[in-house]
Design an enzyme around this catalytic site. Structure first.
Site, mmCIF file in Angstrom:
data_model
loop_
_atom_site.group_PDB
_atom_site.id
_atom_site.type_symbol
_atom_site.label_atom_id
_atom_site.label_comp_id
_atom_site.label_asym_id
_atom_site.label_seq_id
_atom_site.Cartn_x
_atom_site.Cartn_y
_atom_site.Cartn_z
ATOM 1 N N ALA A 179 33.065 42.308 39.266
ATOM 2 C CA ALA A 179 34.395 41.919 39.738
ATOM 3 C C ALA A 179 34.983 40.939 38.731
ATOM 4 O O ALA A 179 34.247 40.234 38.034
ATOM 5 C CB ALA A 179 34.265 41.261 41.110
ATOM 6 N N GLY A 226 29.676 43.901 40.681
ATOM 7 C CA GLY A 226 30.500 44.986 41.207
ATOM 8 C C GLY A 226 30.404 46.255 40.367
ATOM 9 O O GLY A 226 30.637 47.353 40.879
ATOM 10 N N GLU A 256 27.408 47.939 41.618
ATOM 11 C CA GLU A 256 27.740 48.424 42.972
ATOM 12 C C GLU A 256 28.610 49.685 42.898
ATOM 13 O O GLU A 256 28.425 50.626 43.671
ATOM 14 C CB GLU A 256 28.437 47.308 43.756
ATOM 15 C CG GLU A 256 27.484 46.162 44.064
ATOM 16 C CD GLU A 256 28.183 44.926 44.614
ATOM 17 O OE1 GLU A 256 29.174 44.470 43.997
ATOM 18 O OE2 GLU A 256 27.759 44.416 45.658
ATOM 19 N N GLU A 278 25.356 37.948 40.723
ATOM 20 C CA GLU A 278 26.296 37.107 41.471
ATOM 21 C C GLU A 278 25.702 35.757 41.858
ATOM 22 O O GLU A 278 26.412 34.760 41.939
ATOM 23 C CB GLU A 278 26.770 37.828 42.740
ATOM 24 C CG GLU A 278 27.687 39.018 42.500
ATOM 25 C CD GLU A 278 26.949 40.346 42.358
ATOM 26 O OE1 GLU A 278 25.749 40.342 42.023
ATOM 27 O OE2 GLU A 278 27.596 41.386 42.576
HETATM 28 N N1 CAA Z 1 35.128 38.893 35.015
HETATM 29 C C1 CAA Z 1 36.085 38.519 34.190
HETATM 30 N N2 CAA Z 1 35.957 38.537 32.839
HETATM 31 C C2 CAA Z 1 34.794 38.977 32.339
HETATM 32 C C3 CAA Z 1 33.738 39.398 33.163
HETATM 33 C C4 CAA Z 1 33.944 39.365 34.574
HETATM 34 N N3 CAA Z 1 33.025 39.796 35.435
HETATM 35 N N4 CAA Z 1 32.704 39.776 32.378
HETATM 36 C C5 CAA Z 1 33.102 39.604 31.115
HETATM 37 N N5 CAA Z 1 34.360 39.132 31.076
HETATM 38 C C6 CAA Z 1 35.169 38.786 29.908
HETATM 39 C C7 CAA Z 1 34.762 37.444 29.326
HETATM 40 O O1 CAA Z 1 35.377 36.388 30.029
HETATM 41 C C8 CAA Z 1 35.251 37.592 27.920
HETATM 42 O O2 CAA Z 1 36.643 37.389 27.902
HETATM 43 P P1 CAA Z 1 37.310 36.330 26.874
HETATM 44 O O3 CAA Z 1 37.049 36.954 25.531
HETATM 45 O O4 CAA Z 1 38.740 36.327 27.273
HETATM 46 O O5 CAA Z 1 36.585 35.056 27.080
HETATM 47 C C9 CAA Z 1 35.008 39.073 27.603
HETATM 48 O O6 CAA Z 1 34.905 39.719 28.867
HETATM 49 C C10 CAA Z 1 33.708 39.314 26.864
HETATM 50 O O7 CAA Z 1 32.660 38.707 27.601
HETATM 51 P P2 CAA Z 1 31.586 37.725 26.942
HETATM 52 O O8 CAA Z 1 32.197 36.930 25.830
HETATM 53 O O9 CAA Z 1 30.941 36.942 28.040
HETATM 54 O O10 CAA Z 1 30.586 38.790 26.322
HETATM 55 P P3 CAA Z 1 29.017 38.636 26.069
HETATM 56 O O11 CAA Z 1 28.636 39.849 25.285
HETATM 57 O O12 CAA Z 1 28.678 37.298 25.517
HETATM 58 O O13 CAA Z 1 28.328 38.718 27.520
HETATM 59 C C11 CAA Z 1 28.030 39.613 29.751
HETATM 60 C C12 CAA Z 1 28.420 39.902 28.280
HETATM 61 C C13 CAA Z 1 26.540 39.272 29.822
HETATM 62 C C14 CAA Z 1 28.296 40.893 30.541
HETATM 63 C C15 CAA Z 1 28.864 38.436 30.299
HETATM 64 O O14 CAA Z 1 30.223 38.691 30.024
HETATM 65 C C16 CAA Z 1 28.716 38.208 31.777
HETATM 66 O O15 CAA Z 1 27.720 37.653 32.214
HETATM 67 N N6 CAA Z 1 29.728 38.627 32.589
HETATM 68 C C17 CAA Z 1 29.785 38.350 34.001
HETATM 69 C C18 CAA Z 1 28.788 39.213 34.774
HETATM 70 C C19 CAA Z 1 28.832 38.872 36.253
HETATM 71 O O16 CAA Z 1 28.507 37.769 36.654
HETATM 72 N N7 CAA Z 1 29.238 39.851 37.105
HETATM 73 C C20 CAA Z 1 29.361 39.639 38.527
HETATM 74 C C21 CAA Z 1 30.792 39.309 38.874
HETATM 75 S S1 CAA Z 1 31.016 38.871 40.574
HETATM 76 C C22 CAA Z 1 30.987 40.320 41.432
HETATM 77 O O17 CAA Z 1 30.876 41.399 40.866
HETATM 78 C C23 CAA Z 1 31.150 40.214 42.915
HETATM 79 C C24 CAA Z 1 30.940 41.475 43.674
HETATM 80 O O18 CAA Z 1 29.812 41.835 43.972
HETATM 81 C C25 CAA Z 1 32.029 42.274 44.179
#
Ligand code: CAA
Length: 257
Positions: free
Chosen positions: A65, A108, A111, A131
């Protein structure tokens, strides 16, 4: 169909839906979820589509998400709007949906892949429910579908630690149907989808519905449901054609009726 965050391609009777927010690793914001739901509604109504492939980019199927969209939500906004209910479009689809996952399928994103009927993974795929590291829990079926898919112990470990698992582990534990080399993933997914789309659509939809019943009902009722579906297929043109073609040693010509 004109979309901002997804791309659609037609490959004969297969619709390919590609998530397309590359700069955010296909983070699932409201716009993207709305566009997926809209596209699926069109696919469901289109008699010329027999199967859907849902994919992302080489880097990410979807990184979850959109955290930037979620951070400032209040309980009241989240609860009253019930935004996660709109994510269920994929799970509600009657036509088969195959997830072709390369790179990250997190939160998500994992999911969403699990809402599909099966997952084909590139050797680069990474699955997880991280999460917990954000101070929340999976919100779109992760705690439920992961347990049913890979069992309680491994699901619990992934949900409680936020650890990611690679494609091989995901295949070993049954989350993933098959692994393909990254550069062959889409080809393999389209091949599977085309195989399915060429079969009798009523039989395919009933097969999907019957398998899904295994999630929701006790065995005896599931078996009865399956049998009723089986009998009802004898009312279709395609059942007569499929069995006649077998006996006449030729390929069947299904008319999806
Ligand atoms: N939401 C919003 N933006 C996201 C994102 C997310 N889930 N995942 C990545 N991005 C964005 C980053 O903010 C970044 O944007 P900027 O360049 O503007 O800063 C861009 O994508 C690239 O990401 P990274 O610089 O972090 O890339 P990386 O290669 O260093 O890491 C990653 C990759 C490990 C996937 C890391 O981005 C990450 O951990 N992302 C979040 C994963 C996460 O926690 N997902 C769960 C979300 S909550 C959810 O999903 C709730 C639900 O169940 C419904």
């Amino acid at each position: 169909m004109d979309y901002e965050t997804i791309e659609i391609e037609r490959h004969g009777r297969v619709a390919l839906l590609r998530l397309n927010r590359p700069r955010a690793l296909n983070a699932l914001n409201a716009k993207l979820i709305g566009e997926i739901a809209d596209a699926l509604t069109h696919f469901e109504a289109d008699a010329e589509i027999g199967c859907v492939v849902l994919t992302g980019s080489a880097e990410a199927f979807a990184a979850g998400a959109d955290i930037k969209e979620l951070r400032d939500k209040t309980v009241a906004e989240a609860y009253l709007d019930d935004f996660l209910a709109r994510w269920d479009g994929v799970a509600r689809a009657r036509k088969p949906v195959i997830a072709a996952v390369a790179g990250y399928a997190l939160g998500g994103g994992c999911e969403l892949a699990m809402m599909c009927d099966f997952i084909l993974a590139a050797d680069t795929a990474k699955f997880g429910q991280p999460e917990i590291k954000l101070g929340v829990i999976p919100g779109s079926g992760g705690t439920q579908r992961l347990v049913r898919s890979i069992g309680k112990s491994k699901a619990m470990e992934l949900v409680l630690t936020g650890r990611l698992m690679g494609a091989e582990e995901a295949e070993r534990c049954g989350l993933v149907a098959r692994i393909a080399p990254a550069d062959k993933l889409l080809e393999e997914a389209l091949k599977s989808a085309q195989t399915i789309a060429a079969l009798s659509l009523p039989a395919v939809l009933m097969a999907k519905e019957a398998v899904e019943r295994a999630y929701e009902t006790p065995l005896s009722e599931g078996v009865r449901f399956e049998r009723r579906m089986f009998y009802s297929l004898f009312a279709t043109h395609d059942q007569k054609e499929g069995m006649t073609a077998f006996i006449e040693k030729r390929s069947p010509k299904f008319e999806h009726r």
